[in-house]
Design a protein around this motif. Structure first.
Motif, PDB file in Angstrom:
ATOM      1  N   GLN A  63       0.876  -1.029  -0.010  1.00 23.54           N
ATOM      2  CA  GLN A  63       0.486  -0.284   0.094  1.00 23.54           C
ATOM      3  C   GLN A  63       0.823   1.049  -0.396  1.00 23.54           C
ATOM      4  N   GLU A  64       1.623   1.167   0.939  1.00 17.85           N
ATOM      5  CA  GLU A  64       2.615   2.290   0.839  1.00 17.85           C
ATOM      6  C   GLU A  64       4.062   2.210  -0.384  1.00 17.85           C
ATOM      7  N   ASP A 119       2.856   1.462  -3.302  1.00 22.38           N
ATOM      8  CA  ASP A 119       1.598   1.754  -4.644  1.00 22.38           C
ATOM      9  C   ASP A 119       1.849   3.548  -4.741  1.00 22.38           C
ATOM     10  N   ALA A 120       1.378   3.401  -3.460  1.00 30.29           N
ATOM     11  CA  ALA A 120       0.498   5.396  -2.953  1.00 30.29           C
ATOM     12  C   ALA A 120       2.101   6.362  -3.663  1.00 30.29           C
ATOM     13  N   ARG A 132       7.612  12.148   0.141  1.00 27.89           N
ATOM     14  CA  ARG A 132       6.787  11.134   0.804  1.00 27.89           C
ATOM     15  C   ARG A 132       7.817   9.460   1.730  1.00 27.89           C
ATOM     16  N   THR A 145      -1.012   5.419   6.165  1.00 27.27           N
ATOM     17  CA  THR A 145      -1.988   6.196   4.503  1.00 27.27           C
ATOM     18  C   THR A 145      -2.187   7.692   4.983  1.00 27.27           C
ATOM     19  N   CYS A 176      -3.486  11.436   3.421  1.00 27.16           N
ATOM     20  CA  CYS A 176      -4.917  12.290   2.704  1.00 27.16           C
ATOM     21  C   CYS A 176      -4.018  13.518   2.427  1.00 27.16           C
ATOM     22  N   GLN A 234      -6.071  -5.086   1.544  1.00 26.81           N
ATOM     23  CA  GLN A 234      -6.723  -4.386   1.847  1.00 26.81           C
ATOM     24  C   GLN A 234      -7.456  -4.441   2.766  1.00 26.81           C
TER      25      GLN A 234
END
Length: 326
Positions: free
Chosen positions: A190-191, A193-194, A206, A235, A237, A278
């Motif tokens: 997840q990290e 990909d983001a 980032r 995550t 935002c 997820q």
């Protein structure tokens, strides 16, 4: 005692300079004399003068600011703890904490980090006393307090459990770090990909944001490398930033990113595809993290095992006023 709204947890953040031009041998000797003998020996063992200076400053800042925070947060008790009185115990993986007697007296928890020219110290006041399984109070062992993460030896077979877990990290952006190699080894899918979805010019920034957050959580848990960096993820935002003022003689402003979420990944989640991974994660109940940035070079993160609101007090420390004044 500082007044805070409702059940807010008082958290003091201190930004402390480690690069002091004109830091004389006489000043260093005077500060060294204020430390216990075992800490003096640790400082003097560093071969490089810059390492000795930083090791000395880290220890002296910690003791002085613990005393300052205790006086502010426990003013109603009319209790004073001198910088020379503080004694430390160590959790099973080496995280330093106040010994039981001083914790019961002050209810303070702390964590610190240093990178580049700065140390960041977080001190919070726990709303509860020690959990039932605690160690007997022991004097300060001869452990190194100069490393960035305060790594040290094991105090005993049991762990001292505090009602409040606190971790902080400050990171200086480094342009020569191979972020993609580290991404593959230590970041979750997840990290990764983001981060890789961002424009290339933002990816390095980032990376250090996420690294600071992950370090703060690991340090709060006190488990060191026993806690896999892929067992949790953050995550972020795009939300409006809030200004946070570090007041003092040389005041600085930071920006706080509020939209930070922490998730705990289940076993083998990183080997699953995007949709399954997820489903193999869950929000970390009872935790909150904040991410701050002073400028493009320095950012910091704090993780705390409570969802109660925080009453933040931020200070840019003057070494001259705190440590070196005659």
């Amino acid at each position: 005692m500082n007044k805070v709204a409702g059940d807010a947890i008082p958290v003091h953040l201190y930004l402390c300079p480690l690069n002091l031009p004109g830091f004389s041998a006489e000043q260093q000797a005077r500060l060294l004399d204020t430390l216990p003998l075992d800490e003096q020996q640790k400082v003097t063992r560093y071969r490089m003068a810059s390492a000795r200076e930083k090791g000395l400053l880290v220890r002296c800042y910690l003791r002085q600011l613990l005393s300052q925070a205790h006086e502010r947060l426990n003013a109603e008790a009319d209790d004073v703890i001198a910088p020379t009185e503080w004694r430390f115990d160590y959790l099973d993986k080496g995280k330093p904490v106040l010994n039981e007697a001083l914790f019961q007296r002050s209810r303070l928890v702390f964590n610190l980090s240093h990178s580049g020219d700065y140390m960041l110290l977080a001190i919070a006041q726990s709303p509860n006393t020690l959990a039932t399984n605690t160690l007997a109070s022991k004097p300060l062992a001869s452990k190194s307090l100069a490393s960035k993460s305060f790594n040290s030896g094991v105090l005993g077979p049991e762990q001292q459990v505090r009602a409040l877990e606190l971790g902080v990290d400050i990171e200086r952006l480094r342009t020569n770090t191979n972020i993609h190699a580290i991404l593959n080894h230590y970041f979750t899918q997840q990290e990764r990909d983001a981060l890789l979805a961002l424009p290339s010019e933002r990816q390095r920034l980032r990376f250090f944001d996420l690294w600071a957050l992950k370090e703060s959580y690991i340090k709060a848990k006190g488990l060191g490398l026993a806690l896999s960096l892929k067992s949790f993820y953050f995550t972020l935002c795009d939300a409006p930033h809030l200004a946070l003022n570090f007041n003092g003689l040389a005041a600085r402003q930071a920006w706080i990113e509020e939209a930070v979420s922490l998730f705990l990944a289940r076993e083998n989640a990183d080997q699953a595809d995007a949709s399954d991974s997820q489903q193999l994660a869950r929000p970390a109940a009872g935790w909150q993290s904040i991410l701050g940035q002073f400028d493009d070079e320095y950012r910091f993160a704090l993780s705390l095992s409570s969802t109660q609101p925080l009453a933040l007090r931020c200070e840019m420390v003057s070494a001259q006023a705190l440590l070196l004044a005659d």
